[in-house]
Design a protein around this motif. Structure first.
Motif, mmCIF file in Angstrom:
data_model
loop_
_atom_site.group_PDB
_atom_site.id
_atom_site.type_symbol
_atom_site.label_atom_id
_atom_site.label_comp_id
_atom_site.label_asym_id
_atom_site.label_seq_id
_atom_site.Cartn_x
_atom_site.Cartn_y
_atom_site.Cartn_z
ATOM 1 N N GLY A 161 -3.734 -29.438 14.922
ATOM 2 C CA GLY A 161 -4.208 -30.679 15.662
ATOM 3 C C GLY A 161 -4.930 -29.939 16.741
ATOM 4 N N GLY A 162 -5.575 -29.335 17.595
ATOM 5 C CA GLY A 162 -6.107 -28.762 18.448
ATOM 6 C C GLY A 162 -7.552 -29.007 18.420
ATOM 7 N N ILE A 163 -8.687 -28.936 18.843
ATOM 8 C CA ILE A 163 -10.067 -29.600 19.929
ATOM 9 C C ILE A 163 -10.280 -28.587 20.276
ATOM 10 N N PHE A 164 -11.917 -27.941 20.048
ATOM 11 C CA PHE A 164 -12.777 -27.500 21.088
ATOM 12 C C PHE A 164 -13.866 -27.868 21.018
ATOM 13 N N VAL B 12 1.330 -27.104 22.310
ATOM 14 C CA VAL B 12 0.936 -26.715 20.978
ATOM 15 C C VAL B 12 2.377 -26.682 19.962
ATOM 16 N N ASN B 13 2.994 -27.859 19.245
ATOM 17 C CA ASN B 13 4.120 -27.145 18.075
ATOM 18 C C ASN B 13 5.205 -27.838 19.109
ATOM 19 N N ARG B 14 5.088 -28.660 19.908
ATOM 20 C CA ARG B 14 5.992 -28.619 21.023
ATOM 21 C C ARG B 14 6.938 -29.846 20.480
ATOM 22 N N ASN B 15 7.866 -30.728 19.928
ATOM 23 C CA ASN B 15 8.401 -31.758 20.089
ATOM 24 C C ASN B 15 9.446 -32.255 20.607
#
Length: 716
Positions: A512-515, A713-716
Motif C-alpha cells: 500500500g506504499g507510494i513512491f 507499514v503493516n501495523r494495525n
C-alpha cells in the motif's frame, strides 16, 4: 567529476512481492542504545567577518584511531538497532533470494566492428563483468573477456570503465578496489581473455574520473593521467588531470605527455576515437558546473583547441569520419546539434539540427544517421535524421519513458528504453520506418508492474515555479492521508531524474506504499536554465521545490506527515540535510546516504574542489553567504524534535568525505530533542559505486526495514 550517485535505488536489480513479512503487525520498536559519547573540541573560523563555530572538527581526521573507533561504535549501535527491527531477519534472507532470481542484464554497451562489448549483471556474482556478443539477437554468443569476480573472489574489485581497441582485438579495462574508484588500466586479449603485461597506474579517481581512447591502428592508447609522486605536492595527487600516450608493449615509464598542461586544476577529461576516424577528441569539463571545452588530435599529430568554456558547447559524438557532432547552448537554452569539420583549416560549429521542443540531452552517430535523445521535463523523446540534419523523424517511444543509453556503431544502433513500470530493454533502431524492434538481450523479470498507476503532476514552489512530481502506487488506493510514502529527490549538476523501474519497491507498492520521484531545479529536465536555477547562490530553490512536493502530497491526501518518509543520496543527501534542518516537522523519517552536510568545508576535500563550480566557494562573499544560509551542519537547533534519521557513510568514499556524515550525526545526536532514532551506519566501501552485491543487499535491507518500521507499514 559529476560526482554524486543519485541514491541506491537507481541501479539495484532485485524485486519482491513478499519483501516484508505479511503479519498482523511489526511489533514494537527495538531498544536503542545511547549514542557513543562525542567530545566537543571547539574551533572557530572567520568568513568575511562572520565567525563560525565547529565543535566536531576533530572527526575530519579520518586516519585518527579515535575517529575510527567512534565510527565503528556508531555503526555497531546502528546495526544493532536495524538488526532487531521486526521482520528484519526474514527481510534480509528474502532480499538476497530475490537478488538471486533477478534476470541477468547488459549495460554500458559499446559496438565495435559489428560486435558488442557490454558489462553484464549476473545476480550469482558480486560484480559486473565484461562480455563480448556477436549480435544483439544471439545472447548465446556471449564470451567473458574480463571478470573481476575471478580476479578477486572477495568481490572487492570492480570495473570502472572499459574501452575496446578499434579492431576489437584488445580491451583496456580500468579496475579499482573496495569502492575507492582509484583505478589502474589493464589490458586483455579479447580472443584469449588473458591479461597483457601493460599496466598504467592511477588513471581514474572520483575527482576527475578517467578515460582512454585508442589510436586508429590499435597500436597505442591515449589515457588520462594524474600527477605521479614527486611531480607535484601530495595535496595535488587527484588534480591536474592530463592526457598521456602509451604504446602497447612498452613500459609505462616510456609513456609521453600529449596534452593537458593548459587544462584547469579541476579538469575532468573524456576521450573518444573510433576505427574509421583519424581523430581523437578530448572533452574537458571545468569541474562539475556543466561547462566544457574541446580539443582534437589529428593526422598531423598535434592537438587543436576547437571550443572554449564560454562557447557553451557541451558533450558530443565523433562520427565515423572527420566530423564531431555536439550539443550547443549558444542562443539555444534547450540545445541544438552542431557539427565541427575537423579537417577544415578553420574549425567552427555549423548548425545541423535547430533547437527542438525538448532539451537535447545526447547525440549518437552511426554511419548514416544522427540519433537525438531529448528530455521533455523528465521523460525522453527520440529523433533520427541524416548526417546533414535532413529528414528529421520522430522515433516512437512508450509514454513517460526514458532512453537509458544510446549505443551506436557504424552499421548498428541499439537503444535501451525503460519506464516507471517497465525494466529497461534493448531495441534495435531500424532506419526504414524509423522504428525500434526488440532484441534478444532482454529477459523478463519474475514480476511486473502492470497494476501500478503513474500520475505526473505539478507542485508549486515558493517562488511560483511548477515542479513535476511522478507519483507511483497500486491502482485503487484511497486518498485519505494514510498511505506510507517515500519522497525521493536529487536536484543537481544538470542531471535529470528520468523514468525508471526501481525493482525493490515492488514490495512497497504491494503493502500500500507510494513512491514519488521529483524533477527539481538543479537538474536538467528543462535545460540549462533549469540547472542554473538550482545551483551556486540559487541552491535554496532545490530545497523549496522538494518541500513543495511534500506539501502537495499532504494537501492532496496521498499521505500525511506521520506517514511521509524522504530519501536521497549524495547531492540528494544534502537535500535531505536541508529538509531535516529547514522542515523538521514535515516528515516522519529520513534516509540520507553518503551526503554532504558541512558546506563550508566541502571544498577542502579533493572532490569537493571540483564541486565549487556547482555549489560555489567560501572564498567568494556572495557564495559563502548562500552556502552558510543552508549548510545543514550549521543549522541544527538544540531541543528540536527531528524526524527519525538514518545516515550512511563509506570509509573509502572519494566523492563525498565521510566526515560529513560523522559530523552531522554527532551534532544531531547531541542537540536533538529525545524521541526519534538518529543512526549512522559506516561501511568499508565507498560512495556505492563498486560495492559488492552483498554490500548492496545489506544497504537496501537497512533502508527499507528502517522506513517500513518508522512509517508504520503493516501495523494495525
Amino acid at each position: 567529476m559529476l560526482c554524486f550517485m543519485r541514491g541506491f535505488l537507481i541501479s539495484m536489480a532485485f524485486i519482491s512481492s513478499m519483501l516484508f513479512p505479511q503479519q498482523s503487525g511489526w511489533g514494537s520498536d527495538p531498544e536503542l542504545a545511547l549514542a557513543p559519547p562525542t567530545k566537543e573540541e571547539s574551533v572557530t573560523d572567520d568568513y568575511f567577518g562572520t565567525t563560525v563555530r565547529d565543535d566536531y572538527r576533530w572527526l575530519e581526521r579520518l586516519d585518527d584511531s579515535k575517529v575510527k573507533a567512534w565510527a565503528a561504535a556508531q555503526n555497531t549501535r546502528a546495526q544493532s538497532f536495524l538488526a532487531a527491527l521486526p521482520g528484519r531477519t526474514q527481510l534480509a534472507a528474502q532480499v538476497k533470494k530475490l537478488f538471486s532470481s533477478t534476470p541477468p542484464s547488459f549495460g554500458d554497451l559499446k559496438i565495435v566492428g559489428g560486435k558488442i562489448f557490454a558489462l553484464k549483471f549476473d545476480p550469482a556474482k558480486q560484480q559486473k563483468f565484461l562480455v563480448l556478443l556477436d549480435s544483439p539477437d544471439n545472447p548465446g554468443s556471449e564470451k567473458s573477456v574480463c571478470d573481476p569476480n575471478a580476479i578477486d573472489p572477495s568481490g572487492a574489485t570492480a570495473i570502472d570503465w572499459f574501452v575496446p581497441s578499434p579492431d576489437g582485438a584488445f580491451v583496456a579495462v580500468c579496475l579499482s578496489k573496495n569502492g575507492t574508484e582509484d583505478g589502474d588500466l589493464y589490458f586483455f586479449g579479447v580472443a584469449t581473455g588473458k591479461q597483457l603485461p601493460d599496466l598504467i597506474k592511477h588513471v581514474q579517481f572520483p575527482t576527475g574520473a578517467g578515460s582512454a581512447a585508442w589510436t586508429k591502428d590499435g597500436n597505442g592508447i591515449f589515457y588520462t593521467r594524474y600527477p605521479r609522486e614527486g611531480e607535484r605536492p601530495a595535496a595535488d595527487a587527484h588534480f591536474f588531470q592530463q592526457v598521456y600516450f602509451h604504446k602497447i608493449g612498452a613500459s609505462e615509464s616510456e609513456d609521453v605527455y600529449s596534452v593537458g598542461k593548459e587544462f584547469p586544476k579541476i579538469a575532468e577529461v573524456k576521450l573518444q576515437s573510433n576505427v574509421d576516424s583519424d581523430y581523437v577528441v578530448a572533452t574537458v569539463a571545468n569541474g562539475d558546473g556543466g561547462d566544457f571545452e574541446h580539443f582534437v588530435y589529428g593526422p598531423d599529430k598535434r592537438w587543436r583547441q576547437i571550443t572554449k568554456f564560454e562557447d557553451q558547447v557541451k558533450k558530443g559524438a565523433l562520427s565515423f569520419g572527420p566530423v564531431l557532432y555536439a550539443i550547443s547552448l549558444d542562443a539555444a537554452p534547450h540545445g541544438k546539434v552542431v557539427e565541427f569539420s575537423l579537417d577544415a583549416s578553420e574549425i567552427k560549429p555549423e548548425v545541423v539540427v535547430a533547437p527542438m521542443e525538448g532539451v537535447v540531452e545526447e547525440v549518437a552517430v552511426s554511419g548514416d544517421k544522427i540519433l537525438i535523445h531529448t528530455l521533455e521535463g523528465g521523460p525522453s523523446g527520440l529523433y533520427a535524421c541524416a548526417l546533414d540534419g535532413s529528414n528529421l523523424e520522430t522515433v516512437p517511444m512508450p509514454r513517460i519513458s526514458n532512453v537509458a543509453q544510446l549505443a551506436a556503431g557504424k552499421d548498428l544502433v541499439l537503444v535501451r528504453i525503460g519506464s516507471y513500470t517497465e525494466l529497461p530493454k534493448w531495441f534495435k533502431y531500424e532506419a526504414k520506418g524509423s522504428q525500434l524492434t526488440a532484441t534478444e538481450l532482454n529477459s523478463e523479470p519474475p514480476v511486473n508492474f502492470a497494476d501500478l498507476e503513474v500520475t505526473r503532476d505539478f507542485a508549486v514552489s515558493k517562488d511560483g515555479t511548477r515542479i513535476p512530481l511522478n507519483i507511483l502506487h497500486k491502482k485503487g488506493i484511497a486518498l485519505d492521508g494514510s498511505n506510507p510514502t517515500i519522497l525521493y529527490g536529487y536536484g543537481g549538476y544538470g542531471l535529470s531524474e528520468a523514468p525508471r523501474v526501481r525493482l525493490p519497491l515492488r514490495a512497497w507498492y504491494d503493502l500500500g506504499g507510494i513512491f514519488v520521484d521529483t524533477n527539481l531545479r538543479g537538474g536538467g529536465e528543462y535545460g540549462e536554465d533549469w540547472h542554473k536555477a538550482g545551483n551556486l547562490t540559487k541552491k535554496q530553490n532545490v530545497f523549496d521545490d522538494f518541500a513543495a512536493c511534500a506539501q502537495y502530497l499532504i494537501e492532496h491526501k496521498y499521505t500525511s506527515t506521520s506517514k511521509l518518509g524522504m530519501l536521497g543520496g549524495s547531492n540528494g543527501g544534502l537535500l535531505m540535510g536541508a529538509m531535516i534542518t529547514q522542515h523538521p516537522g514535515l516528515m516522519k523519517a529520513v534516509v540520507s546516504q553518503v551526503g554532504i552536510y558541512d558546506m563550508l568545508r566541502v571544498e577542502l576535500s579533493p572532490n569537493g574542489l571540483f564541486n565549487t563550480t556547482e555549489f560555489g566557494s567560501v572564498k567568494d562573499p556572495d557564495q559563502f553567504k548562500a552556502l552558510y544560509s543552508y549548510s545543514p551542519y550549521h543549522h541544527v537547533v538544540k531541543n528540536t524534535k527531528y524526524p527519525a534519521i538514518l545516515l550512511t557513510a563509506g570509509l573509502n568514499d572519494g566523492r563525498v568525505a565521510p566526515y560529513n556524515s560523522f559530523k552531522f550525526a554527532a551534532i544531531l545526536q547531541a542537540e536533538a530533542a529525545p524521541g526519534n532514532p538518529i543512526l549512522l551506519t559506516v561501511n568499508s566501501f565507498g560512495h556505492g559505486i563498486g560495492s559488492s552485491l552483498d554490500q548492496q543487499v545489506a544497504d537496501i535491507t537497512d533502508v527499507l526495514s528502517f522506513l517500513a518500521n518508522e512509517l508504520g507499514v503493516n501495523r494495525n
